[in-house]
Design an enzyme around this catalytic site. Structure first.
Site, short mmCIF file in Angstrom:
data_model
loop_
_atom_site.label_atom_id
_atom_site.label_comp_id
_atom_site.label_asym_id
_atom_site.label_seq_id
_atom_site.Cartn_x
_atom_site.Cartn_y
_atom_site.Cartn_z
N ARG A 1 47.13 37.31 42.62
CA ARG A 1 47.12 37.45 41.16
C ARG A 1 48.49 37.13 40.58
NH1 ARG A 1 44.98 43.33 40.84
NH2 ARG A 1 45.18 43.19 38.57
N ARG B 1 47.85 52.29 42.38
CA ARG B 1 47.19 52.54 41.09
C ARG B 1 45.76 53.03 41.30
NH1 ARG B 1 47.21 47.98 36.49
NH2 ARG B 1 45.90 46.77 37.91
N LYS C 1 50.97 47.10 31.20
CA LYS C 1 50.28 46.68 29.98
C LYS C 1 49.28 47.75 29.52
CE LYS C 1 48.44 42.67 31.01
NZ LYS C 1 48.76 42.41 32.41
N ARG D 1 40.64 49.97 41.98
CA ARG D 1 39.96 48.70 41.69
C ARG D 1 39.92 47.85 42.96
NH1 ARG D 1 42.81 46.30 36.35
NH2 ARG D 1 42.50 44.41 37.60
N ARG E 1 45.17 33.61 29.34
CA ARG E 1 45.74 33.63 30.69
C ARG E 1 46.22 32.24 31.12
NH1 ARG E 1 44.24 38.88 32.56
NH2 ARG E 1 44.24 38.99 34.79
P1 AMP Z 1 42.94 42.27 34.58
O1 AMP Z 1 42.25 43.58 34.47
O2 AMP Z 1 43.43 41.75 33.25
O3 AMP Z 1 44.02 42.26 35.63
O4 AMP Z 1 41.83 41.20 35.05
C1 AMP Z 1 41.17 41.34 36.28
C2 AMP Z 1 40.57 40.02 36.68
O5 AMP Z 1 39.61 39.58 35.68
C3 AMP Z 1 41.55 38.86 36.78
O6 AMP Z 1 42.24 38.84 38.03
C4 AMP Z 1 40.62 37.66 36.59
O7 AMP Z 1 39.87 37.40 37.77
C5 AMP Z 1 39.65 38.17 35.52
N1 AMP Z 1 40.18 37.88 34.17
C6 AMP Z 1 40.61 38.76 33.25
N2 AMP Z 1 41.03 38.14 32.14
C7 AMP Z 1 40.86 36.81 32.36
C8 AMP Z 1 41.12 35.64 31.60
N3 AMP Z 1 41.67 35.69 30.38
N4 AMP Z 1 40.82 34.43 32.16
C9 AMP Z 1 40.25 34.35 33.38
N5 AMP Z 1 40.02 35.41 34.17
C10 AMP Z 1 40.30 36.64 33.66
#
Ligand code: AMP
Length: 218
Positions: free
Chosen positions: A171, A127, A13, A160, A88
């Site tokens: 996840r 990554r 993404k 990360r 999400r």
């Molecule tokens: P990402 O970078 O999109 O993979 O997000 C990293 C983490 O941030 C996720 O595993 C969640 O813990 C939190 N997070 C990001 N976006 C959301 C969302 N829309 N709703 C809830 N938690 C989120």
């Protein structure tokens, strides 16, 4: 263009987001990035989000919906946006549709990148991300020229904390249970705005497919 970018973590993404925001001159709204920024600055939101992120769980909807709402009120969003990592779950999708309706805005595209779990786990475990400019690397497939330093801006390149195998598996579980139903929810509302793309190819191959489809829509 108002675009939602969907797909499991590690489906590419981030790379597609870069092309989309540059092509359509729209801001990239990544809830994950907003949470990480809050974590770094040790804000109240960061304190709430920390444990959820570290466990690979979703931050509660009321917190997440609110940060998106505030972001959609900024002037740079007038001509469109790319939402990445939001909604999400179906409750967030409903909240988003309400926010759009309040502003008289329509969604133009939901891009759904599909990928195999094995590829995802291999991608995420290797990554690395630049702390300064966000450029994404991979220890084997796309390493930095100088160890741990970004080729583009010289910033520190790091892993990360939630990019380890155990958290990735969590996840993914959350993704299939909570997030995948969002795609069908949006498809049921308007299937003509949803594009399913196989994300196993190279970044350029996926970009080409998206470009062709969005080109046809304009
Ligand atoms: P990402 O970078 O999109 O993979 O997000 C990293 C983490 O941030 C996720 O595993 C969640 O813990 C939190 N997070 C990001 N976006 C959301 C969302 N829309 N709703 C809830 N938690 C989120």
């Amino acid at each position: 263009m108002r675009i939602i970018l969907m797909g499991p973590p590690g489906s590419g993404k981030g790379s597609q987001a870069k092309f989309l925001v540059e092509t359509y001159h729209i801001p990239h709204i990544s809830t994950g990035d907003i949470f990480r920024e809050n974590l770094k600055n040790d804000t109240e939101i960061g304190k709430i989000a920390k444990n959820y992120i570290e466990q690979g769980l979703l931050v509660p909807d009321h917190v997440t919906d609110e940060i998106v709402k505030q972001r959609l009120d900024k002037p740079d969003v007038e001509n469109g946006f790319l939402l990445d990592g939001y909604p999400r779950n179906v409750a967030q999708a409903k909240a988003l549709l309400e926010m759009l309706q309040e502003r008289g805005w329509q969604l133009d595209a939901v891009l759904n990148i599909i990928s195999d779990d094995e590829i995802i786990i291999e991608r995420i475990a290797g990554r690395r991300v630049c702390k300064k400019c966000g450029k994404i690397y991979h220890v084997i497939n796309h390493p930095t020229e100088i160890e741990n330093l970004c080729d583009v801006c010289g910033g520190e390149v790091y892993q990360r904390t939630d990019d380890n195998e155990e958290t990735v598996k969590e996840r993914l579980k959350v993704y299939y249970k909570e997030t995948e139903p969002v795609i069908d929810y949006l498809r049921n509302i308007d299937s003509s705005i949803v594009l399913d793309i196989l994300g196993n190819g190279t970044i350029d191959e996926v970009t080409k497919k998206i470009k062709a489809w969005l080109g046809d829509k304009k």
